[in-house]
Design a protein around this motif. Structure first.
Motif, PDB file in Angstrom:
ATOM      1  N   LEU A   1      34.799  15.495  68.440  1.00 35.68           N
ATOM      2  CA  LEU A   1      35.973  15.544  69.315  1.00 35.68           C
ATOM      3  C   LEU A   1      36.134  14.215  70.053  1.00 35.68           C
ATOM      4  N   ALA A   2      35.001  13.629  70.479  1.00 34.79           N
ATOM      5  CA  ALA A   2      35.058  12.316  71.133  1.00 34.79           C
ATOM      6  C   ALA A   2      35.519  11.247  70.151  1.00 34.79           C
ATOM      7  N   VAL A   3      35.042  11.313  68.898  1.00 37.61           N
ATOM      8  CA  VAL A   3      35.491  10.365  67.873  1.00 37.61           C
ATOM      9  C   VAL A   3      36.998  10.488  67.671  1.00 37.61           C
ATOM     10  N   LEU A   4      37.495  11.724  67.625  1.00 35.78           N
ATOM     11  CA  LEU A   4      38.931  11.954  67.444  1.00 35.78           C
ATOM     12  C   LEU A   4      39.733  11.310  68.575  1.00 35.78           C
ATOM     13  N   GLY A   5      39.312  11.564  69.819  1.00 36.88           N
ATOM     14  CA  GLY A   5      40.045  11.014  70.960  1.00 36.88           C
ATOM     15  C   GLY A   5      39.988   9.498  71.016  1.00 36.88           C
TER      16      GLY A   5
ATOM     17  N   LYS B   1      32.782  -0.016  75.354  1.00 41.90           N
ATOM     18  CA  LYS B   1      32.714   0.349  76.775  1.00 41.90           C
ATOM     19  C   LYS B   1      33.414   1.673  77.042  1.00 41.90           C
ATOM     20  N   ASN B   2      34.478   1.977  76.278  1.00 42.69           N
ATOM     21  CA  ASN B   2      35.212   3.231  76.488  1.00 42.69           C
ATOM     22  C   ASN B   2      34.413   4.461  76.064  1.00 42.69           C
ATOM     23  N   THR B   3      33.340   4.267  75.283  1.00 46.52           N
ATOM     24  CA  THR B   3      32.529   5.436  74.911  1.00 46.52           C
ATOM     25  C   THR B   3      31.943   6.120  76.141  1.00 46.52           C
ATOM     26  N   THR B   4      31.789   5.348  77.237  1.00 47.08           N
ATOM     27  CA  THR B   4      31.221   5.941  78.447  1.00 47.08           C
ATOM     28  C   THR B   4      32.164   6.962  79.072  1.00 47.08           C
ATOM     29  N   VAL B   5      33.461   6.857  78.739  1.00 47.05           N
ATOM     30  CA  VAL B   5      34.439   7.799  79.309  1.00 47.05           C
ATOM     31  C   VAL B   5      34.300   9.172  78.653  1.00 47.05           C
TER      32      VAL B   5
ATOM     33  N   ALA C   1      34.765  12.447  80.857  1.00 40.62           N
ATOM     34  CA  ALA C   1      35.984  13.256  80.685  1.00 40.62           C
ATOM     35  C   ALA C   1      35.678  14.725  80.415  1.00 40.62           C
ATOM     36  N   GLY C   2      34.421  15.101  80.444  1.00 42.60           N
ATOM     37  CA  GLY C   2      34.095  16.519  80.310  1.00 42.60           C
ATOM     38  C   GLY C   2      33.644  16.955  78.940  1.00 42.60           C
TER      39      GLY C   2
ATOM     40  N   THR D   1      48.929   6.296  77.967  1.00 43.46           N
ATOM     41  CA  THR D   1      48.285   7.482  78.538  1.00 43.46           C
ATOM     42  C   THR D   1      46.824   7.145  78.846  1.00 43.46           C
ATOM     43  N   PRO D   2      46.310   7.523  80.002  1.00 42.24           N
ATOM     44  CA  PRO D   2      44.894   7.231  80.297  1.00 42.24           C
ATOM     45  C   PRO D   2      43.969   7.854  79.249  1.00 42.24           C
ATOM     46  N   LEU D   3      42.926   7.111  78.889  1.00 41.26           N
ATOM     47  CA  LEU D   3      41.978   7.608  77.888  1.00 41.26           C
ATOM     48  C   LEU D   3      41.341   8.914  78.335  1.00 41.26           C
ATOM     49  N   THR D   4      41.135   9.055  79.633  1.00 44.67           N
ATOM     50  CA  THR D   4      40.537  10.298  80.150  1.00 44.67           C
ATOM     51  C   THR D   4      41.392  11.508  79.774  1.00 44.67           C
ATOM     52  N   LEU D   5      42.720  11.375  79.869  1.00 44.05           N
ATOM     53  CA  LEU D   5      43.602  12.494  79.523  1.00 44.05           C
ATOM     54  C   LEU D   5      43.557  12.784  78.022  1.00 44.05           C
ATOM     55  N   VAL D   6      43.477  11.723  77.218  1.00 41.46           N
ATOM     56  CA  VAL D   6      43.400  11.914  75.757  1.00 41.46           C
ATOM     57  C   VAL D   6      42.142  12.695  75.395  1.00 41.46           C
ATOM     58  N   LEU D   7      41.006  12.314  76.001  1.00 44.08           N
ATOM     59  CA  LEU D   7      39.744  12.993  75.702  1.00 44.08           C
ATOM     60  C   LEU D   7      39.737  14.416  76.264  1.00 44.08           C
TER      61      LEU D   7
END
Length: 224
Positions: free
Chosen positions: A93-97, A161-165, A169-170, A61-67
């Protein structure tokens, strides 16, 4: 360039949030990854099935959808909240995702490490009367960890690097890329030097991490 340097305090603050987000997410993803790995190699078919469904479902699943699910689904839809402060609530919430997503890759790395352990060692541990959990804790996981230090370093770099998402992601969590966007929106910095400056900032975080895990993997490699 002078305007970029004048905002160095805000830039450093943004990267400090990136480091906090990455380190806490790395800790939780490692703990969850170990649990998922134990479930995937457990003798109970139900646990193996549940872990396989989780890992295959989340990592594809794309990380964007998870977040987005953490922000819109859990927070707005189900009312899940971790803190009264909006800033800290979106942070957790970001840590959770990020943890839920990265744990899948930690689990796969550990599982590949377990596959390198000779089966005879596991059978010998069983013959000595060790339970499944004792076998995992004393025999399997220590060797598996030493075998996959390099891959775990790659997972950590990807997490940084994924922290930037998280802000894209809103969730609007404070981190380096959000700080860069705020500076662009305010029109206080030149575009090209700012892009280059933030790219160098991520190189400063990721390159030493890669070298450190590469050095550790050589120092702690299991001789077979």
């Amino acid at each position: 360039m002078e305007a970029f340097l004048d905002n160095s305090g805000a830039i450093i603050d943004g990267f400090s949030w990136t480091v906090r987000l990455a380190l806490i997410s790395a800790l939780f993803s490692f703990i969850l990854g170990v649990v998922l790995t134990a479930m995937r190699v457990s003798p109970v078919p139900l646990l193996r099935g549940m872990a396989a469904v989780y890992v295959e479902g989340i990592r594809n699943t794309p990380l964007t959808l998870v977040l987005l699910f953490c922000g819109l689904g859990l927070n707005s839809g189900l009312g899940l909240s971790f803190h009264e402060s909006v800033q800290w609530n979106v942070y957790w919430l970001a840590v959770l995702g990020l943890s839920a997503y990265t744990a899948c890759f930690v689990s796969e790395a550990l599982r590949s490490g377990i596959n390198t352990i000779p089966f005879g060692q596991i059978e010998a541990a069983r013959s000595l009367g060790l339970t499944f959990l004792q076998n995992m804790r004393l025999i399997v996981l220590p060797q598996a960890l030493r075998s996959v230090i390099g891959p775990l370093g790659s997972v950590l770099i990807a997490l940084i690097k994924n922290t930037t998402v998280a802000s894209v992601a809103g969730l609007g969590v404070q981190e380096a890329s959000r700080q860069m966007k705020l500076m662009f929106d305010q029109g206080v910095v030149p575009v090209i030097p700012t892009f280059i400056g933030f790219a160098i900032g991520f190189l400063v975080l990721c390159l030493p991490t890669g070298y450190l895990f590469g050095w550790l993997s050589k120092r702690l490699a299991v001789a077979r």
